[in-house]
Design an enzyme around this catalytic site. Sequence first.
Site, short mmCIF file in Angstrom:
data_model
loop_
_atom_site.label_atom_id
_atom_site.label_comp_id
_atom_site.label_asym_id
_atom_site.label_seq_id
_atom_site.Cartn_x
_atom_site.Cartn_y
_atom_site.Cartn_z
N ASP A 535 16.36 48.72 16.13
CA ASP A 535 17.48 49.31 15.72
C ASP A 535 17.71 50.49 16.31
OD1 ASP A 535 20.33 48.89 14.50
OD2 ASP A 535 19.51 50.70 13.37
N GLU A 537 19.86 54.49 15.80
CA GLU A 537 21.23 55.24 15.41
C GLU A 537 21.58 55.98 16.43
OE1 GLU A 537 22.30 54.78 12.48
OE2 GLU A 537 20.88 53.18 11.92
N HIS A 676 21.46 51.82 7.57
CA HIS A 676 21.65 52.71 8.25
C HIS A 676 20.77 53.98 8.39
CE1 HIS A 676 25.50 51.25 8.51
NE2 HIS A 676 25.77 51.26 7.07
N ASP A 681 17.06 49.24 8.88
CA ASP A 681 17.90 48.31 9.49
C ASP A 681 16.83 47.24 10.23
OD1 ASP A 681 20.02 49.17 8.51
OD2 ASP A 681 21.09 49.96 10.36
#
Length: 721
Positions: A535, A537, A676, A681
Amino acid sequence: MRRDARQARSVTLAALAAVAIVAAWVAATVALVASALTPAQRDAIVELLGPRLPLAVMMLVALAGVAAAIAQQLYRRHVAPLAQLGEQVRARLQTDTPAPLPALGTRDLGALAEAVDELVGQREQLRRDIASQVAEASRGVERERAQLAALMAELTMSVVVCNLDGRVLLYNPRARLQFKALSQAPQLAGGAELIGLGRSIYNVFDRALVAHALENIQRRLARGAASPSAQFVTVTAGGQLLRAQMAPVRDGQALTGFVLLLDNITRDYERDSSQDALLLSLTEGQRASLGNLRAAVELLEDPALDAATRERFLAVVRDEASAMSTRLQALATRSVEATKTRWPLEDMLGTDLVAAAERRLAERTGVRSGTLEVEPGLWLRVDSFALLQVLAYLGARLVDEFGVKALQLRLQRAGRRAQLDLVWSGQAMSTETVMSWESEAMRAGDRVSALSVRDVMQRHGGEFWFERDRVRHQAFFRMLLPLAEEVGDAETLSAAAVRHDSRPEFYDFDLFGASESQHALDDRPLAALSYTVFDTETTGLDPAGGDKIIQIGAVRIVNGRLLRAESFEQLVDPRRTIPAAGIPIHGIRPEMVVGQPTIDRVLPAFHDYARDTVLVAHNAAFDMRFLQLEEAATGVRFDQPVLDTLLLSAVVHPSQDSHGLEAIAERFGITVVGRHTALGDALVTAEVWLKLVALLEAAGIRTLGQARTAAQKTYYARLKY
């Protein structure tokens, strides 16, 4: 919501179609009755019903609308909840979700959900009872496995166990530290190194090295050897000497894998060489002191001394000096002999030896060095350290005494041996000079080796001479060296000096059955593949508009197991501002990325981490777009298959209202921690994926190719970024 709207339209159209069919039937009936009436009767009926016909049509339309509304209501109350309940039941049965089924639709459906919960609870109790019995029966096996794992951890060398495809099944902490030290890549993300469960050992070793040793073992197994083993030495990219000793893993007579015991022998060679030089200097220094002592004794022969006293004194001094000299000479002789026989001959790939020699020559002489011809695949049986000393010694004397400006190496097969040449262009030398260089102790600056070139050649059973190539205006020293042969059965495995107290972090012996080379990747079962679940960000939601990655998190799944300890988590300096609106979501403040590596360093490290695996992400199109936009700048390309848990959730649960990560996790009873954050995640997505695999298999989607095809048929696959 769009799916509900489409289903509602379908139900409305179905209701209207039913009303239209009824109206057509009524019209057909009226036409049939009218055909049987007389004209006078038909005129009377038309006169009676004509004014009321618009009202009848309006009533028919109203009836159609009421029917559609009733049908929609019945669908939403009875049919749709039943489909959702069916998906929830299948999810619970296939993934062992502990959460109770939600109340949907009517009270009867609620009662059905409670009954299913009771049945599932009974099944879970039966499973627990069976699991308890199985655990009791297999306790001895687990104890043996734990003992084996502990033994591997306590061995004093680095231990790596692999299957025949070179996939790592077990490694101890010492091996991880050793490969981390050998790696030339930047160390990022908390130590996501080259080694890892399910990863390929060929990320570290040349495939030819391992293949040669395996062939050696297999030949000896075929001849009936009880405990065959093999060993080889290789040079790492950083110039380190790494010795590997290999033993087979067998299932009966079949070879299923191999164990590698690894040791970095560079420091041992350098340390022992320094000790030898120190000992030799000590003995040489003592000889000089003794010479001075003898000179002093001679001066004591003063005529003024009493003759008897002088004689007694001189006799004691002479005897003591002679005894010391004898002892030191014996010590020096033993040191020389031990040095000559200390280093074992080991299998080494010729290209590795030449590469190491090229680096050593450049460091020692400071002149340009290179290669002329190096025959590939040539294996030597050599003492690599002693040979490197010989080449460095000869190269240094050529540069210092004859002003040679460039040195080159050549390695070729010569019958049953190999010939290694040190080539240069320049002044010729006499036979006497060559003989003196060959017989003198090798020197490196202030250090003097106990070995000569002749000693090293005798150790190898080889030959050494000087030759001129008048056609090419070159000269060269030629060394004839033995080619590699099979090692003896009596070899023993040596241990390193440093022990490690930790147990192995990961092992998975089920991977002995895996074989990457047997099938194409799309035909591989989902449960048999290795995955990197990741994942990102980002600063925003518009990758094409300039938003950048600020964190990457990932975990690996191998053989159906989530390897939490082999995670990848790294902040990234985006070289742009982080919008304040996104900080409450991902929690990454601008000061947190100051001093962090930029994407041109992080992405190659992540690429290495994800090598040889299938990528998995939730809403993967979003994350992959960010990675793809950085490929040109970083020089890496993510070309492996990608699976999306959002798309595949829609495949197995088409009737659910939401396929967000939290909604899926709730359906599967997965606790969401660290939402998050990139790693948080990724961990939730990995657990979701493990649940989805079982549901996909139940739906007949068992291979990677089938999963990718099914995902592309969903509505969400049309989303672009």
